[in-house]
Design a protein around this motif. Sequence first.
Motif, PDB file in Angstrom:
ATOM      1  N   LEU A  49      40.211  90.830  45.052  1.00  0.00           N
ATOM      2  CA  LEU A  49      38.807  90.802  45.481  1.00  0.00           C
ATOM      3  C   LEU A  49      38.237  89.389  45.452  1.00  0.00           C
ATOM      4  CD1 LEU A  49      37.350  94.007  43.772  1.00  0.00           C
ATOM      5  CD2 LEU A  49      37.864  93.666  46.199  1.00  0.00           C
ATOM      6  N   ASP A  50      38.696  88.592  44.504  1.00  0.00           N
ATOM      7  CA  ASP A  50      38.218  87.206  44.423  1.00  0.00           C
ATOM      8  C   ASP A  50      38.623  86.443  45.684  1.00  0.00           C
ATOM      9  OD1 ASP A  50      37.056  84.909  43.298  1.00  0.00           O
ATOM     10  OD2 ASP A  50      38.945  84.289  42.407  1.00  0.00           O
ATOM     11  N   GLU A  51      39.884  86.567  46.074  1.00  0.00           N
ATOM     12  CA  GLU A  51      40.336  85.871  47.281  1.00  0.00           C
ATOM     13  C   GLU A  51      39.634  86.415  48.522  1.00  0.00           C
ATOM     14  OE1 GLU A  51      44.386  84.891  49.885  1.00  0.00           O
ATOM     15  OE2 GLU A  51      44.518  86.241  48.136  1.00  0.00           O
ATOM     16  N   PHE A  52      39.506  87.720  48.602  1.00  0.00           N
ATOM     17  CA  PHE A  52      38.898  88.374  49.760  1.00  0.00           C
ATOM     18  C   PHE A  52      37.415  88.013  49.903  1.00  0.00           C
ATOM     19  CE2 PHE A  52      37.148  92.692  51.274  1.00  0.00           C
ATOM     20  CZ  PHE A  52      37.146  92.296  52.610  1.00  0.00           C
ATOM     21  N   LEU A  53      36.660  88.228  48.852  1.00  0.00           N
ATOM     22  CA  LEU A  53      35.203  88.058  48.934  1.00  0.00           C
ATOM     23  C   LEU A  53      34.767  86.596  48.906  1.00  0.00           C
ATOM     24  CD1 LEU A  53      34.097  91.032  46.645  1.00  0.00           C
ATOM     25  CD2 LEU A  53      34.204  90.962  49.149  1.00  0.00           C
ATOM     26  N   MET A  54      35.628  85.712  48.441  1.00  0.00           N
ATOM     27  CA  MET A  54      35.285  84.293  48.458  1.00  0.00           C
ATOM     28  C   MET A  54      35.591  83.636  49.807  1.00  0.00           C
ATOM     29  SD  MET A  54      33.629  83.174  45.887  1.00  0.00           S
ATOM     30  CE  MET A  54      33.850  81.399  46.070  1.00  0.00           C
ATOM     31  N   ASP A  55      36.143  84.401  50.728  1.00  0.00           N
ATOM     32  CA  ASP A  55      36.360  83.906  52.087  1.00  0.00           C
ATOM     33  C   ASP A  55      34.994  83.732  52.748  1.00  0.00           C
ATOM     34  OD1 ASP A  55      36.963  83.442  54.748  1.00  0.00           O
ATOM     35  OD2 ASP A  55      38.335  85.146  54.942  1.00  0.00           O
ATOM     36  N   GLU A  56      34.710  82.538  53.248  1.00  0.00           N
ATOM     37  CA  GLU A  56      33.406  82.263  53.842  1.00  0.00           C
ATOM     38  C   GLU A  56      33.177  83.030  55.138  1.00  0.00           C
ATOM     39  OE1 GLU A  56      33.052  78.168  54.816  1.00  0.00           O
ATOM     40  OE2 GLU A  56      34.827  78.130  56.120  1.00  0.00           O
ATOM     41  N   LYS A  57      34.224  83.592  55.708  1.00  0.00           N
ATOM     42  CA  LYS A  57      34.070  84.418  56.896  1.00  0.00           C
ATOM     43  C   LYS A  57      33.714  85.862  56.531  1.00  0.00           C
ATOM     44  CE  LYS A  57      35.377  81.203  59.851  1.00  0.00           C
ATOM     45  NZ  LYS A  57      34.496  80.632  60.892  1.00  0.00           N
ATOM     46  N   LEU A  76      28.344  82.415  42.948  1.00  0.00           N
ATOM     47  CA  LEU A  76      27.433  83.076  42.019  1.00  0.00           C
ATOM     48  C   LEU A  76      27.425  84.578  42.240  1.00  0.00           C
ATOM     49  CD1 LEU A  76      24.408  80.577  42.044  1.00  0.00           C
ATOM     50  CD2 LEU A  76      25.891  81.106  40.095  1.00  0.00           C
ATOM     51  N   LEU A  77      27.433  84.986  43.514  1.00  0.00           N
ATOM     52  CA  LEU A  77      27.414  86.409  43.830  1.00  0.00           C
ATOM     53  C   LEU A  77      28.735  87.078  43.480  1.00  0.00           C
ATOM     54  CD1 LEU A  77      26.172  88.932  45.182  1.00  0.00           C
ATOM     55  CD2 LEU A  77      27.047  88.076  47.367  1.00  0.00           C
ATOM     56  N   VAL A  78      29.840  86.479  43.959  1.00  0.00           N
ATOM     57  CA  VAL A  78      31.151  87.116  43.802  1.00  0.00           C
ATOM     58  C   VAL A  78      31.648  87.025  42.364  1.00  0.00           C
ATOM     59  CG1 VAL A  78      33.574  87.070  44.511  1.00  0.00           C
ATOM     60  CG2 VAL A  78      31.758  86.756  46.213  1.00  0.00           C
ATOM     61  N   GLN A  79      31.741  85.802  41.862  1.00  0.00           N
ATOM     62  CA  GLN A  79      32.333  85.593  40.548  1.00  0.00           C
ATOM     63  C   GLN A  79      31.343  85.837  39.412  1.00  0.00           C
ATOM     64  OE1 GLN A  79      33.830  81.626  41.182  1.00  0.00           O
ATOM     65  NE2 GLN A  79      35.596  82.344  42.361  1.00  0.00           N
ATOM     66  N   GLY A  80      30.063  85.694  39.722  1.00  0.00           N
ATOM     67  CA  GLY A  80      29.057  85.888  38.682  1.00  0.00           C
ATOM     68  C   GLY A  80      28.536  87.310  38.572  1.00  0.00           C
ATOM     69  N   ILE A  81      28.659  88.080  39.669  1.00  0.00           N
ATOM     70  CA  ILE A  81      28.104  89.438  39.661  1.00  0.00           C
ATOM     71  C   ILE A  81      29.156  90.481  40.048  1.00  0.00           C
ATOM     72  CG2 ILE A  81      26.359  90.971  40.652  1.00  0.00           C
ATOM     73  CD1 ILE A  81      24.593  88.507  41.107  1.00  0.00           C
ATOM     74  N   ILE A  82      29.664  90.407  41.274  1.00  0.00           N
ATOM     75  CA  ILE A  82      30.544  91.461  41.792  1.00  0.00           C
ATOM     76  C   ILE A  82      31.799  91.642  40.952  1.00  0.00           C
ATOM     77  CG2 ILE A  82      31.954  92.183  43.754  1.00  0.00           C
ATOM     78  CD1 ILE A  82      29.927  90.838  45.599  1.00  0.00           C
ATOM     79  N   LEU A  83      32.456  90.530  40.588  1.00  0.00           N
ATOM     80  CA  LEU A  83      33.723  90.637  39.855  1.00  0.00           C
ATOM     81  C   LEU A  83      33.545  91.031  38.391  1.00  0.00           C
ATOM     82  CD1 LEU A  83      35.846  87.703  41.319  1.00  0.00           C
ATOM     83  CD2 LEU A  83      35.760  90.098  42.005  1.00  0.00           C
ATOM     84  N   LYS A  84      32.311  91.155  37.947  1.00  0.00           N
ATOM     85  CA  LYS A  84      32.056  91.626  36.586  1.00  0.00           C
ATOM     86  C   LYS A  84      32.222  93.141  36.480  1.00  0.00           C
ATOM     87  CE  LYS A  84      30.707  87.543  35.004  1.00  0.00           C
ATOM     88  NZ  LYS A  84      31.526  86.770  34.044  1.00  0.00           N
ATOM     89  N   THR A  85      31.967  93.839  37.591  1.00  0.00           N
ATOM     90  CA  THR A  85      31.969  95.306  37.537  1.00  0.00           C
ATOM     91  C   THR A  85      32.864  95.978  38.583  1.00  0.00           C
ATOM     92  OG1 THR A  85      30.011  95.363  38.960  1.00  0.00           O
ATOM     93  CG2 THR A  85      29.628  95.366  36.571  1.00  0.00           C
ATOM     94  N   ARG A  86      32.926  95.419  39.784  1.00  0.00           N
ATOM     95  CA  ARG A  86      33.600  96.097  40.891  1.00  0.00           C
ATOM     96  C   ARG A  86      35.105  96.295  40.699  1.00  0.00           C
ATOM     97  NH1 ARG A  86      31.784  97.280  46.057  1.00  0.00           N
ATOM     98  NH2 ARG A  86      33.423  97.583  47.634  1.00  0.00           N
ATOM     99  N   PRO A  87      35.843  95.327  40.106  1.00  0.00           N
ATOM    100  CA  PRO A  87      37.298  95.528  39.985  1.00  0.00           C
ATOM    101  C   PRO A  87      37.695  96.815  39.277  1.00  0.00           C
ATOM    102  CG  PRO A  87      36.760  93.235  39.598  1.00  0.00           C
ATOM    103  CD  PRO A  87      35.447  93.972  39.679  1.00  0.00           C
TER     104      PRO A  87
END
Length: 342
Positions: free
Chosen positions: A26-34, A45-56
Amino acid sequence: MNQKGILLVNLGSPKSTSVEDVKEYLDEFLMDEKVIDYRWIFRALLVQGIILKTRPKKSAEAYKTVWTDEGSPLIVISKHLQKRLQEIVDVPVGLGMRYAEPSIKTGIQELVDQGVTEITLFPLYPQYAMSTTETVIDKAEEVRLKFFPDIKINYVEPFYDREIYINALAESIREKLPADFDLLQFSYHGVPERHIYKTDPTNTCNMNTCCQKEDNPSHKFCYRHQCYKVTELVCKKLGLPKEKVMVTFQSRLGKDKWMEPYTDATLEGLGKKGIKKLAIVCPAFVSDCLETLEEISVEGKEIFLHGGGERFDYIPCLNEEQSWVNVVKTLSEEKLNDFYFH
């Protein structure tokens, strides 16, 4: 003579259903700027600070419900497609994923090791989108320039309106569509509305009437138009009346405005509108995956039945059907025979 080869590229999947592997994916996928097209600092901030805290953790549980003995359904199906295509073409066929392994670099290396110098890369997405086709091409070009500067790559273009594809999709649906269905729902993967505007070279998109205009130059890059066009062409082929067909968009993420109508919200209300027997197909995907096997055929079914529906029929993706293998062969060979340096 230059040796030609074909590289199939699909989305990708975690290595396993462990939370750690899902988080890495998910980190590789969601950190893609496309995919999430914010400036890097805000995306992080969104991906690594919020989403990856709970979504995995939640996603790992979802993957467990669809995982097979061979592994991720998307990877397994893609490998089967690669094998079946290899049986009917006389050039090497490789496989890569935009995210995780086997990576695009791995796929190119596999072909190079067989002496290939000219690659026709096939993004396994019928419709064009910034977060699918565009990011695959960008990544492949990045990899080529960095690791394989002497290799030539061209690309199979989105094939949403090609007759050979429409015929294959329509026949696949026809074979699986119950005779007494009330509604056939086409559920496409959603994208934020701003992606549609960003990929419009004419800057004239209004997210409504322009999708129906003939010969609109925006159509080549408009995901929304291409989804509706697939539906139109398939329904014409099947002879389905408009009142028995609906288009919706699934898998939205975050609070941004995504394309509507939303699949889950629509499923909630269909039963109350008298739709008791629903069939649903997901033509943004050619391979069954988490978004089809869990989100639609499990969660979607539950939502529909809970809302008053009585029967829910999920129509699988084309996967490795022979008609689809033939489509991939035909479209690939067109590019092999008309090779150019992209």
